[in-house]
Design an enzyme around this catalytic site. Structure first.
Site, mmCIF file in Angstrom:
data_model
loop_
_atom_site.group_PDB
_atom_site.id
_atom_site.type_symbol
_atom_site.label_atom_id
_atom_site.label_comp_id
_atom_site.label_asym_id
_atom_site.label_seq_id
_atom_site.Cartn_x
_atom_site.Cartn_y
_atom_site.Cartn_z
ATOM 1 C CB SER A 11 12.884 -4.691 0.753
ATOM 2 O OG SER A 11 12.050 -3.549 0.664
ATOM 3 C CG HIS A 36 9.604 -7.456 2.250
ATOM 4 N ND1 HIS A 36 8.858 -8.195 3.150
ATOM 5 C CD2 HIS A 36 9.735 -6.223 2.803
ATOM 6 C CE1 HIS A 36 8.563 -7.441 4.208
ATOM 7 N NE2 HIS A 36 9.080 -6.234 4.019
ATOM 8 C CG ASP A 38 9.123 -2.733 2.874
ATOM 9 O OD1 ASP A 38 8.622 -3.344 3.836
ATOM 10 O OD2 ASP A 38 10.290 -2.910 2.474
ATOM 11 C CG MET A 40 6.272 2.391 4.037
ATOM 12 S SD MET A 40 7.879 3.197 4.181
ATOM 13 C CE MET A 40 8.933 1.760 4.397
ATOM 14 C CG HIS A 69 5.981 -5.092 5.899
ATOM 15 N ND1 HIS A 69 7.235 -4.642 6.250
ATOM 16 C CD2 HIS A 69 5.206 -4.945 7.007
ATOM 17 C CE1 HIS A 69 7.224 -4.235 7.511
ATOM 18 N NE2 HIS A 69 5.996 -4.394 7.985
ATOM 19 C CG MET A 71 5.093 -0.978 7.515
ATOM 20 S SD MET A 71 6.784 -0.601 7.022
ATOM 21 C CE MET A 71 6.776 -1.262 5.369
ATOM 22 C CG MET A 140 8.855 -4.474 11.992
ATOM 23 S SD MET A 140 9.209 -4.630 10.224
ATOM 24 C CE MET A 140 10.437 -3.338 9.962
ATOM 25 N N GLY A 147 14.331 2.201 4.778
ATOM 26 C CA GLY A 147 15.361 1.203 4.519
ATOM 27 C C GLY A 147 16.708 1.739 4.989
ATOM 28 C CG ASP A 178 11.375 -5.892 7.052
ATOM 29 O OD1 ASP A 178 12.395 -5.473 6.483
ATOM 30 O OD2 ASP A 178 10.218 -5.470 6.805
ATOM 31 N N GLY A 179 14.798 -5.749 8.342
ATOM 32 C CA GLY A 179 15.487 -4.513 8.690
ATOM 33 C C GLY A 179 16.955 -4.722 9.023
ATOM 34 N N GLY A 200 16.879 -5.312 2.040
ATOM 35 C CA GLY A 200 16.639 -4.161 1.165
ATOM 36 C C GLY A 200 17.928 -3.661 0.572
#
Ligand code: DX5
Ligand code: ZN
Length: 221
Positions: A11, A36, A38, A40, A69, A71, A140, A147, A178-179, A200
């Protein structure tokens, strides 16, 4: 059904943004296939990261597969922007839209692969009908937004459910998790049925990103 080969998706969120170009070259040279991204919006999640201008700019720096991704609430508003910026796959959240099927169709119509994500409290059942449309289902394993959080073991049964449904329905979507993933738990997640692992802090958050990526691949052996 045959197990899919593992794809590592570091990520970008964990990267030192002043050194993105250099870090991506190293990852690409180490054979890491996906990046990846992210995105947001400060509304769907309580944090703001980056958007399409940054993706457009780094698109010139690497041929890695761009896994965006989103969000963001009502993602349809920005699907074309992210496709134009160079995303290879656009993943939206089922909780962020009133019309997931319409949004997924809009992504596909742009010639981009589509994914659907579920938050830790959202059951697989809520996306069951949409599975035939998907190139990727994203589980998720932390609350989206930040992260560096701890992996939630409650995500494991959902990975297994998605793998079982994929076999039962004769589908071919990727299962991404993810996470909170690193060398200490990658094997568990892969063996549960995931084939795309987002990492990440455990990759781009480390000083030697190539060694960090290698440690995750090695942990599966
Ligand atoms: C969280 C993001 C994740 C995050 C992963 O909202 O979707 O992709 O960057 O970071 P780590 O691997 O540090 O948990
Ligand atoms: Zn993510």
């Amino acid at each position: 059904m045959e197990k899919k080969q593992l794809l590592l998706a570091p990520s970008l969120l964990a990267c030192d943004f002043a050194r993105i170009g250099e870090k991506l070259k190293i990852l690409e040279g180490a054979g890491v296939p996906w990046l990846h991204l992210d995105v947001m919006d400060g509304i769907f999640v309580p944090n703001i990261s980056f958007g399409q201008p940054l993706i457009k700019s780094i698109r010139k720096a690497t041929d890695m597969f761009f896994d965006a991704h989103l969000m963001i609430t009502e993602p349809k508003r920005y699907i074309k922007d992210f496709a134009d910026a160079g995303a290879d796959l656009i993943c939206i959240h089922v909780e962020a839209t009133d019309d997931p099927a319409g949004d997924l169709a809009a992504i596909k119509a742009l010639g981009v692969k589509c994914g659907l994500a579920i938050k830790p409290a959202t059951p697989v059942d809520s996306i069951k009908d949409l599975l035939p449309m998907l190139d990727l289902a994203l589980v998720m394993s932390v609350e989206p937004g930040f992260g560096g959080q701890k992996f939630m073991y409650s995500s494991l049964p959902k990975i297994g459910e998605l793998a079982a449904l994929r076999a039962e329905l004769g589908l071919d979507y990727h299962i991404e998790v993810d996470g909170g993933i690193g060398a200490e738990n990658a094997r568990l997640v892969y063996e549960a049925g995931a084939d795309v692992l987002v990492a990440g802090s455990s990759v781009l958050g480390k000083s030697d990103v190539a060694a960090a990526a290698k440690a995750i691949y090695e942990s599966l052996k």
